[in-house]
Design a protein around this motif. Sequence first.
Motif, PDB file in Angstrom:
ATOM      1  N   ASN A 268       0.607  -1.219  -0.119  1.00 44.44           N
ATOM      2  CA  ASN A 268      -0.138   0.322  -0.063  1.00 44.44           C
ATOM      3  C   ASN A 268       0.729   1.122  -0.239  1.00 44.44           C
ATOM      4  N   LYS A 269       2.400   1.507  -0.422  1.00 50.32           N
ATOM      5  CA  LYS A 269       3.026   2.401  -0.813  1.00 50.32           C
ATOM      6  C   LYS A 269       3.708   2.151  -1.423  1.00 50.32           C
ATOM      7  N   GLY A 270       4.541   3.593  -2.019  1.00 53.55           N
ATOM      8  CA  GLY A 270       5.556   2.887  -3.049  1.00 53.55           C
ATOM      9  C   GLY A 270       5.325   3.765  -4.647  1.00 53.55           C
TER      10      GLY A 270
ATOM     11  N   TYR B 137     -10.613   1.719 -27.469  1.00 55.98           N
ATOM     12  CA  TYR B 137     -10.725   1.047 -27.417  1.00 55.98           C
ATOM     13  C   TYR B 137     -11.347   0.226 -25.818  1.00 55.98           C
ATOM     14  N   PHE B 138     -12.608   0.221 -26.728  1.00 56.39           N
ATOM     15  CA  PHE B 138     -13.745   0.628 -25.014  1.00 56.39           C
ATOM     16  C   PHE B 138     -13.315  -0.200 -23.667  1.00 56.39           C
ATOM     17  N   VAL B 139     -13.266  -1.968 -23.862  1.00 59.96           N
ATOM     18  CA  VAL B 139     -12.308  -2.796 -22.680  1.00 59.96           C
ATOM     19  C   VAL B 139     -11.291  -2.132 -21.840  1.00 59.96           C
ATOM     20  N   THR B 140     -10.180  -2.312 -22.747  1.00 63.56           N
ATOM     21  CA  THR B 140      -9.246  -1.982 -22.043  1.00 63.56           C
ATOM     22  C   THR B 140      -8.772  -0.127 -21.160  1.00 63.56           C
ATOM     23  N   ASN B 141     -10.073   0.864 -22.393  1.00 66.38           N
ATOM     24  CA  ASN B 141     -10.120   1.917 -21.536  1.00 66.38           C
ATOM     25  C   ASN B 141     -10.793   1.849 -20.168  1.00 66.38           C
ATOM     26  N   GLN B 142     -11.676   0.775 -19.675  1.00 70.37           N
ATOM     27  CA  GLN B 142     -12.136   0.429 -18.728  1.00 70.37           C
ATOM     28  C   GLN B 142     -11.339   0.542 -18.094  1.00 70.37           C
ATOM     29  N   ARG B 143     -10.866  -1.055 -18.233  1.00 72.93           N
ATOM     30  CA  ARG B 143     -10.246  -1.453 -17.115  1.00 72.93           C
ATOM     31  C   ARG B 143      -9.136  -0.933 -16.746  1.00 72.93           C
ATOM     32  N   ASP B 144      -8.890   0.244 -17.918  1.00 71.10           N
ATOM     33  CA  ASP B 144      -7.796   1.483 -16.951  1.00 71.10           C
ATOM     34  C   ASP B 144      -7.719   2.400 -16.664  1.00 71.10           C
ATOM     35  N   SER B 145      -9.373   2.649 -16.799  1.00 67.20           N
ATOM     36  CA  SER B 145      -9.600   4.092 -15.977  1.00 67.20           C
ATOM     37  C   SER B 145     -10.023   3.689 -14.231  1.00 67.20           C
ATOM     38  N   ALA B 146     -10.540   2.490 -14.475  1.00 67.78           N
ATOM     39  CA  ALA B 146     -10.683   1.846 -13.200  1.00 67.78           C
ATOM     40  C   ALA B 146      -9.288   1.653 -12.503  1.00 67.78           C
ATOM     41  N   VAL B 147      -8.440   1.265 -13.033  1.00 68.85           N
ATOM     42  CA  VAL B 147      -6.979   0.872 -12.435  1.00 68.85           C
ATOM     43  C   VAL B 147      -6.365   2.373 -11.263  1.00 68.85           C
ATOM     44  N   LYS B 148      -6.116   2.988 -12.630  1.00 71.16           N
ATOM     45  CA  LYS B 148      -6.372   4.538 -12.091  1.00 71.16           C
ATOM     46  C   LYS B 148      -7.373   5.218 -10.853  1.00 71.16           C
ATOM     47  N   SER B 149      -8.353   4.620 -11.116  1.00 73.89           N
ATOM     48  CA  SER B 149      -8.980   6.177  -9.938  1.00 73.89           C
ATOM     49  C   SER B 149      -9.180   4.803  -8.523  1.00 73.89           C
ATOM     50  N   VAL B 150      -8.589   3.856  -8.716  1.00 73.91           N
ATOM     51  CA  VAL B 150      -8.596   2.953  -7.511  1.00 73.91           C
ATOM     52  C   VAL B 150      -7.332   3.228  -6.576  1.00 73.91           C
ATOM     53  N   LEU B 151      -6.724   3.368  -7.950  1.00 71.30           N
ATOM     54  CA  LEU B 151      -5.325   4.011  -6.830  1.00 71.30           C
ATOM     55  C   LEU B 151      -4.915   5.254  -6.923  1.00 71.30           C
ATOM     56  N   ALA B 152      -5.862   5.634  -6.856  1.00 72.33           N
ATOM     57  CA  ALA B 152      -6.027   7.207  -6.735  1.00 72.33           C
ATOM     58  C   ALA B 152      -6.414   7.267  -4.957  1.00 72.33           C
ATOM     59  N   ASN B 153      -7.132   6.324  -4.369  1.00 71.83           N
ATOM     60  CA  ASN B 153      -7.672   6.115  -3.021  1.00 71.83           C
ATOM     61  C   ASN B 153      -6.812   5.850  -1.918  1.00 71.83           C
ATOM     62  N   TYR B 154      -4.728   4.948  -2.762  1.00 74.03           N
ATOM     63  CA  TYR B 154      -3.938   4.834  -2.061  1.00 74.03           C
ATOM     64  C   TYR B 154      -3.251   6.202  -1.955  1.00 74.03           C
ATOM     65  N   PRO B 155      -3.077   6.742  -1.253  1.00 68.65           N
ATOM     66  CA  PRO B 155      -2.333   8.179  -0.276  1.00 68.65           C
ATOM     67  C   PRO B 155      -0.818   8.153  -0.758  1.00 68.65           C
ATOM     68  N   ASN B 156      -0.486   6.630  -0.187  1.00 71.06           N
ATOM     69  CA  ASN B 156       1.187   6.386  -0.497  1.00 71.06           C
ATOM     70  C   ASN B 156       1.210   5.501  -1.409  1.00 71.06           C
ATOM     71  N   ILE B 157       0.756   5.902  -2.597  1.00 71.56           N
ATOM     72  CA  ILE B 157       0.744   5.508  -3.876  1.00 71.56           C
ATOM     73  C   ILE B 157       0.970   5.850  -4.798  1.00 71.56           C
ATOM     74  N   ARG B 158       2.152   6.538  -5.776  1.00 68.48           N
ATOM     75  CA  ARG B 158       2.408   7.055  -6.133  1.00 68.48           C
ATOM     76  C   ARG B 158       2.988   6.454  -8.054  1.00 68.48           C
ATOM     77  N   ILE B 159       2.133   6.561  -8.841  1.00 69.54           N
ATOM     78  CA  ILE B 159       2.198   6.412 -10.400  1.00 69.54           C
ATOM     79  C   ILE B 159       2.913   6.986 -10.996  1.00 69.54           C
ATOM     80  N   VAL B 160       4.251   6.558 -11.372  1.00 67.62           N
ATOM     81  CA  VAL B 160       5.826   7.109 -11.458  1.00 67.62           C
ATOM     82  C   VAL B 160       5.836   7.452 -13.413  1.00 67.62           C
ATOM     83  N   ALA B 161       4.743   6.504 -13.769  1.00 66.32           N
ATOM     84  CA  ALA B 161       4.751   6.128 -15.292  1.00 66.32           C
ATOM     85  C   ALA B 161       3.340   5.792 -15.729  1.00 66.32           C
ATOM     86  N   ASP B 162       3.165   6.246 -17.098  1.00 63.07           N
ATOM     87  CA  ASP B 162       1.417   6.301 -17.052  1.00 63.07           C
ATOM     88  C   ASP B 162       1.994   5.927 -18.465  1.00 63.07           C
ATOM     89  N   GLN B 163       1.944   4.991 -19.756  1.00 67.42           N
ATOM     90  CA  GLN B 163       2.340   4.702 -20.834  1.00 67.42           C
ATOM     91  C   GLN B 163       1.664   3.902 -21.618  1.00 67.42           C
TER      92      GLN B 163
END
Length: 184
Positions: A145-147, A158-184
């Motif tokens: 839960n950190k890092g 592509y709807f399928v992957t766009n939905q999944r990717d969006s959910a990953v980012k949204s949920v990770l935003a709920n973890y204040p000690n996790i930082r997304i350092v690359a999104d490619q």
Amino acid sequence: FLHHIFRIGQQDIAQFKGKDYKAAILMHTTSDFSTALIAGAKKVFDELGIKVVAVTDAEMDPKKQRTDLETVLALKPALIISLVIAPVSCAVAVRQALKQGVKLVFISNQPQGFKAGRDYAGIVTDDLVGMGTAAAELMAHSVGNKGEVALLHHAANYFVTNQRDSAVKSVLANYPNIRIVADQ
């Protein structure tokens, strides 16, 4: 899977028996997911007396999927089930099926500009947001839960992957000690 979608009963099955309907299944790629879908569809088609005249694998190539569709149309199916790879370019090809009176069911993606009930019977899909949520929670747990984490995604409309990717980012935003350092 069609039993659950269409709530097929014995009376419905009787309506299909002896009608010589044909179906085609046009998949986007070969995978455990597509193998399971094909097996389920074939089982239900068999129960309904619908002959599967073609199963294709577009190898994630929209041009091949279009060629597959054109080839399958020569077999005159009454129904096509397909997971559309490229909603824009595949729309033109799928309209050929509509002009021939083919009924369409899509898996996860619809061709651009198509309307449910008018152009196709329905869309079946899995829980895309649930998968993204589960992936994010597994990722968070795996790093305590950190890092810092990196996300690699399919950068396409592509709807399928766009939905999944969006959910990953949204949920990770709920973890204040996790930082997304690359999104490619």
